[in-house]
Design a protein around this motif. Structure first.
Motif, short mmCIF file in Angstrom:
data_model
loop_
_atom_site.label_atom_id
_atom_site.label_comp_id
_atom_site.label_asym_id
_atom_site.label_seq_id
_atom_site.Cartn_x
_atom_site.Cartn_y
_atom_site.Cartn_z
N GLU A 1 -9.40 -32.96 66.04
CA GLU A 1 -8.80 -32.15 65.05
C GLU A 1 -9.19 -30.48 65.21
OE1 GLU A 1 -9.65 -34.23 61.19
OE2 GLU A 1 -7.55 -34.74 61.56
N TYR B 1 3.35 -28.11 60.48
CA TYR B 1 3.56 -27.39 61.96
C TYR B 1 5.12 -27.94 62.27
CZ TYR B 1 -1.27 -25.65 62.46
OH TYR B 1 -2.48 -25.01 62.38
N TYR C 1 2.55 -36.55 62.30
CA TYR C 1 1.19 -35.82 62.39
C TYR C 1 1.54 -34.30 62.08
CZ TYR C 1 -3.53 -34.80 63.27
OH TYR C 1 -4.67 -34.10 63.22
N TYR C 2 2.28 -33.90 62.71
CA TYR C 2 2.83 -32.45 62.97
C TYR C 2 3.25 -31.90 61.44
CZ TYR C 2 1.77 -30.71 67.63
OH TYR C 2 1.11 -30.48 68.79
N GLN D 1 7.30 -34.10 51.96
CA GLN D 1 6.75 -32.86 52.58
C GLN D 1 7.51 -31.60 52.17
OE1 GLN D 1 3.80 -32.44 54.15
NE2 GLN D 1 3.56 -34.76 53.70
N ILE E 1 -6.07 -27.33 65.96
CA ILE E 1 -6.09 -26.23 65.21
C ILE E 1 -5.40 -24.99 66.60
CG2 ILE E 1 -6.98 -24.23 63.97
CD1 ILE E 1 -8.82 -26.37 62.58
N ASP F 1 -0.45 -39.29 54.43
CA ASP F 1 -0.70 -37.83 53.79
C ASP F 1 -2.24 -37.44 53.59
OD1 ASP F 1 1.98 -37.56 53.94
OD2 ASP F 1 2.21 -38.32 51.66
N GLY G 1 -4.49 -38.56 55.96
CA GLY G 1 -5.19 -37.99 57.07
C GLY G 1 -5.49 -39.16 58.08
N ARG H 1 2.79 -33.41 58.55
CA ARG H 1 1.94 -33.45 57.57
C ARG H 1 0.96 -32.41 57.42
NH1 ARG H 1 3.61 -39.08 57.82
NH2 ARG H 1 4.21 -39.57 55.55
N LYS H 2 0.44 -31.70 58.89
CA LYS H 2 -0.11 -30.61 59.06
C LYS H 2 0.48 -29.30 59.00
CE LYS H 2 -3.90 -32.73 60.47
NZ LYS H 2 -5.51 -32.69 59.62
N ALA I 1 -1.92 -26.73 68.12
CA ALA I 1 -0.61 -27.20 67.52
C ALA I 1 0.68 -26.80 67.80
CB ALA I 1 -1.05 -26.95 66.06
#
Length: 855
Positions: free
Chosen positions: A562, A620, A614-615, A846, A566, A519, A521, A617-618, A569
């Motif tokens: 990173e 997406y 990863y997706y 999440q 963006i 979470d 990162g 928590r971002k 994604a």
């Protein structure tokens, strides 16, 4: 001078180790090294490690290996839970050629290059000689006080002179308190006095001295059951109450009730003799104790109340000890306060603090183990036999250790007393963290003795522990660790590494740590298990205790990736960019002795889990499903032994595998649920395709530990939904052909459609290739989602269910942004199941976050 070397504010800046801007635009990792793991118990016999005790700490020699591996001279290392400051010592010692060579490394004195003789290419340097800069932080003022002294240059000669003078002065004043008479009438000096609990027999109500009835004087062993000397009743500590007495406490100016302990044995030495003697106390010994009791101590000592807590319950409830001064016999308290009065520098106060535990009632008498200091680590436990040890001898011995330890201190280190959740600024090159883990150690409680003598106390509001007295549950602990990891992520340079040392008995704590890391990162690249050589109290006595330290290697993604993410994604290319970047950080090989071992982080299912995490928590949706991922992985990357590599990595793996002589060893697998059963079968069938009749007896032996909450599944169901049988039609599959031709001479060099080979292969189950696995997975997913629909409609709590169905349902609900479904079903399953499953915990956390944002 202190303000020059230690930072006291709650916010402190971190300066880069050079004048250049951090390389956040570089699309490649700014500073890549493969995950590394050292033995965290290495160096426990070193004078520096033993100079001052602490509740837990990693020796500086072990930390040196990490710092040398991940950094270069002049780099900045940050430790936010520094304890006694071993990370600072390690950073200094990386510039000490003798200390580096003690680790077994070879150092070129001209170039400063460091070589590892055990490396595959020992001619290639892996690091460079030179001190690193360290910034240390801890919530505990006792910890940072110790760390300050470990990381500040010392005038050793002056320190030794002052300490010896203090001991001389106090011994002249108080030495009579340790005098005792030998059998020939000469005067001896007490080494220690044994004090024993007194119990009340529940049958005859007479006093029973524990020492007299429960201790075997020859062996020192303590009986669990013993006879009352008055009525012969069979007793134990469990069915007997401690005798209590009322005493007038001069420090509190009031009468108090305490458990009765009486002195039962004196150990002493006589001048001119190397032998030590023991005896029961005589009238002269009691006269001295009575004289001490009748006098007022002329010096200050702490009499504040001990904090309420988990560790302070036993002294308070069992012994009536509720204030700091009551942890000491009056004789030792008097001498300690006399020494404290004369300690007027930080280093002298460190010397004083270093023996406060050993000289208290926490020091158990245990003749069958090394003596004289045996407090129980990680607790404030007072035993039924207490050893009151000679204060002067204790400090004389400690003085020698401190002098040996501080000879190597040559540099100043920045130190802060602060919560790791506070705002940090700047950038560092490497993080080494050994944070609290759940309820393992209650640091602020255990430090109360040290801190009371220092006249300061930990502000435990943000202490990251699970503690019912502080009102902190696992969820609170996770939030505090998440906030701490967020600050660590903020100051770490892109592409750089963090090492977290983990030790806990609870799967739920482990999962919450992983969730907090992700979470914040960080991406976990490797988890290594390391054998402990010494354990805490819980690790020694609890059957389920973790007897291994886990080393978590995590990295902060490079800024270039990173930035690309963006824009990528929501495309498939974003997935493959992530996988390529992640594979660069993973170890190419791992060794266990001379053998290669499998790297689970390179397994396709775990890689896909990393992508999902990863997706999610971002914020997406993952643009490809598992089937598409498996196919894409096989098309873009090189596969070896069920693991995937970058093209430039696979050559190195093949070379090391050829040297190692065969397939890597698989980790031992224990079947507890559907997922672990599938993994066990995958490992079994990948090496040896077998028939149902061959598999079933092995499977039945392994399923005894099946989770009570998990629906039991037949072997036939697991095989049909995840593997393929060869039915004898068409060519023999590659996997079966390879196995048979390798293990049977008569099967070698046969074509895949040879009747003899087909007959031998028929009925064997095998691991399908990605194309066929995808079709199976789609069918299995439909079955799982049908079951999940039933869970959605259920009106009651789910006691037994199919965990894989919940995982599949949570994933589908996330893709559809139906966060309420995730939360609703999560509330129907047992809380421990949710907390102990990292995937479910991720979806649930999440979902709660997203639903809160939407509202």
């Amino acid at each position: 001078e202190a303000e020059k070397t230690a930072v006291r504010s709650s916010e402190f800046g971190v300066q880069s180790s050079d004048d250049s801007e951090p390389k956040t635009q570089n699309p490649e990792p700014a500073y890549h090294r493969e995950p590394f793991a050292a033995d965290v118990s290495e160096g426990k016999n070193d004078p520096i490690y033993n100079a001052h005790s602490y509740h837990t700490k990693v020796p500086h020699k072990a930390i040196m290996r990490y710092i040398l591996h991940y950094t270069e001279p002049g780099d900045i290392v940050f430790d936010g839970f520094c304890g006694t400051g071993m990370t600072g010592v390690a950073a200094q010692m990386c510039g000490d050629i003798a200390a580096v060579r003690e680790l077994g490394y070879r150092v070129d004195e001209k170039t400063g290059n460091i070589f590892d003789p055990d490396a595959e290419d020992s001619s290639k340097p892996f690091s460079k000689l030179g001190a690193r800069k360290a910034i240390l932080n801890d919530l505990s003022p006792a910890a940072t006080f110790i760390a300050y002294n470990y990381n500040t240059p010392v005038d050793i000669a002056e320190f030794e002179r002052e300490a010896k003078q203090i001991l001389s002065e106090v011994e002249k004043e108080c030495g009579w308190m340790y005098e005792t008479k030998h059998t020939d009438g000469s005067t001896g000096k007490i080494n220690y006095v044994v004090w024993s609990d007194v119990f009340i027999c529940p049958n005859c109500m007479n006093d029973v001295v524990f020492w007299n009835v429960a201790v075997d004087k020859k062996t020192g062993k303590v009986l669990t059951e013993f006879s009352c000397p008055h009525c012969a009743s069979l007793l134990s500590k469990r069915n007997s109450e401690r005798a209590q007495i009322s005493i007038f406490d001069r420090a509190l100016n009031s009468s108090i009730k305490v458990s009765k302990q009486i002195p039962v044995l004196v150990n002493y030495t006589v001048p001119g003799s190397k032998n030590s003697y023991t005896k029961e106390l005589d009238s002269g010994d009691f006269d001295i104790l009575n004289k001490i009791d009748g006098l007022d101590i002329p010096y200050w000592f702490p009499s504040n109340e001990t904090p309420d807590g988990f560790n302070t319950k036993q002294p308070k409830i069992s012994h009536g000890i509720s204030c700091i001064h009551q942890f000491y016999t009056k004789r030792n308290l008097w001498i300690l306060s006399a020494i404290k009065q004369r300690c007027n520098t930080k280093l002298l106060n460190l010397w004083f603090n270093s023996q406060l535990i050993n000289l208290s009632r926490l020091n158990r008498y245990r003749p069958e183990v090394s003596f004289p200091y045996n407090p129980l680590n990680g607790t404030l436990y007072i035993g039924s036999q207490v050893s009151e040890s000679d204060v002067f001898k204790a400090y004389a011995n400690k003085l020698k250790r401190l002098i040996a330890a501080f000879k190597s201190v040559s540099r100043y280190t920045a130190i802060a007393t602060s919560s790791c959740t506070n705002q940090l600024s700047g950038q560092v090159d490497y993080l080494f963290l050994d944070p609290p883990f759940g309820s393992n150690i209650n640091y602020s409680e255990l430090s109360s003795l040290w801190e009371s003598w220092l006249k300061i106390r930990t502000n435990n509001k943000t202490e990251a522990i699970v503690n019912e007295v502080q009102g902190k549950e696992l969820a609170d602990y996770k939030v505090l660790m998440y906030r701490s990891f967020c600050q660590a992520h903020k100051i770490l340079k892109p592409g750089r590494w963090m090492t977290v040392e983990f030790s806990n008995t609870s799967a739920s704590v482990w999962n919450n740590i992983q969730a907090a890391l992700a979470d914040a990162g960080f991406i976990v690249a490797n988890v290594s298990a390391l054998d402990k050589k010494q354990g805490s109290f819980k690790a020694v006595t609890t059957p389920t205790a973790v007897r291994q330290d886990l080393i978590i290697s995590a990295y902060k993604p490079n800024g270039g990736f990173e930035e690309r993410f963006i824009s990528e994604a929501e495309t498939e290319e974003g997935v493959w960019d992530f996988v390529r970047t992640h594979l660069k950080y993973l170890p190419v090989t791992k060794k266990l002795g001379l053998d290669l071992v499998a790297i689970p982080e390179r397994d396709p299912r775990i890689l896909y889990d990393q992508v999902i995490a990863y997706y999610v928590r971002k914020g997406y949706n993952v643009p490809i499903d598992s089937h598409e991922f498996q196919l894409g992985l096989s098309q873009r990357f090189s596969e070896r032994d069920g693991m995937y590599f970058l093209p430039e990595q696979v050559a190195e793996y093949d070379r090391k595998k050829m040297i190692g002589g065969g397939r890597p060893l698989q980790q031992s697998l224990f079947i507890s649920d559907e997922a672990s059963a599938i993994e066990w079968l995958r490992s079994l069938l990948r090496d040896k395709p077998q028939s149902f009749q061959d598999i079933n007896p092995q499977f039945m032996k392994e399923i005894s530990g099946w989770s009570k909450n998990e629906v039991g599944l037949e072997l036939s169901t697991l095989l049909e939904q995840n593997f393929l049988p060869y039915d004898g039609k068409g060519p023999v599959p590659d996997q079966i052909h390879s196995y048979l031709s390798t293990n049977w001479k008569d099967m070698r060099n046969l074509a895949k459609d040879d009747p003899a080979l087909i007959a031998k292969a028929k009925g064997r189950w095998y691991v399908p290739d990605p194309n066929k696995a995808g079709d199976l997975e789609k069918l299995r997913e439909k079955s799982l989602l049908r079951e999940f629909e039933e869970y959605k409609q259920a009106k009651k709590k789910l006691k037994i269910f199919r965990l894989e169905a919940v995982r599949a349902g949570f994933k589908k609900a996330w893709q559809e942004r139906d966060y309420k479904v995730i939360i609703t079903v999560a509330e129907k399953i047992p809380n421990n199941v949710l907390e102990e499953d990292p995937k479910l915990l991720m979806w649930y956390d999440q979902a709660v976050t997203r639903l809160g944002e939407d509202n």
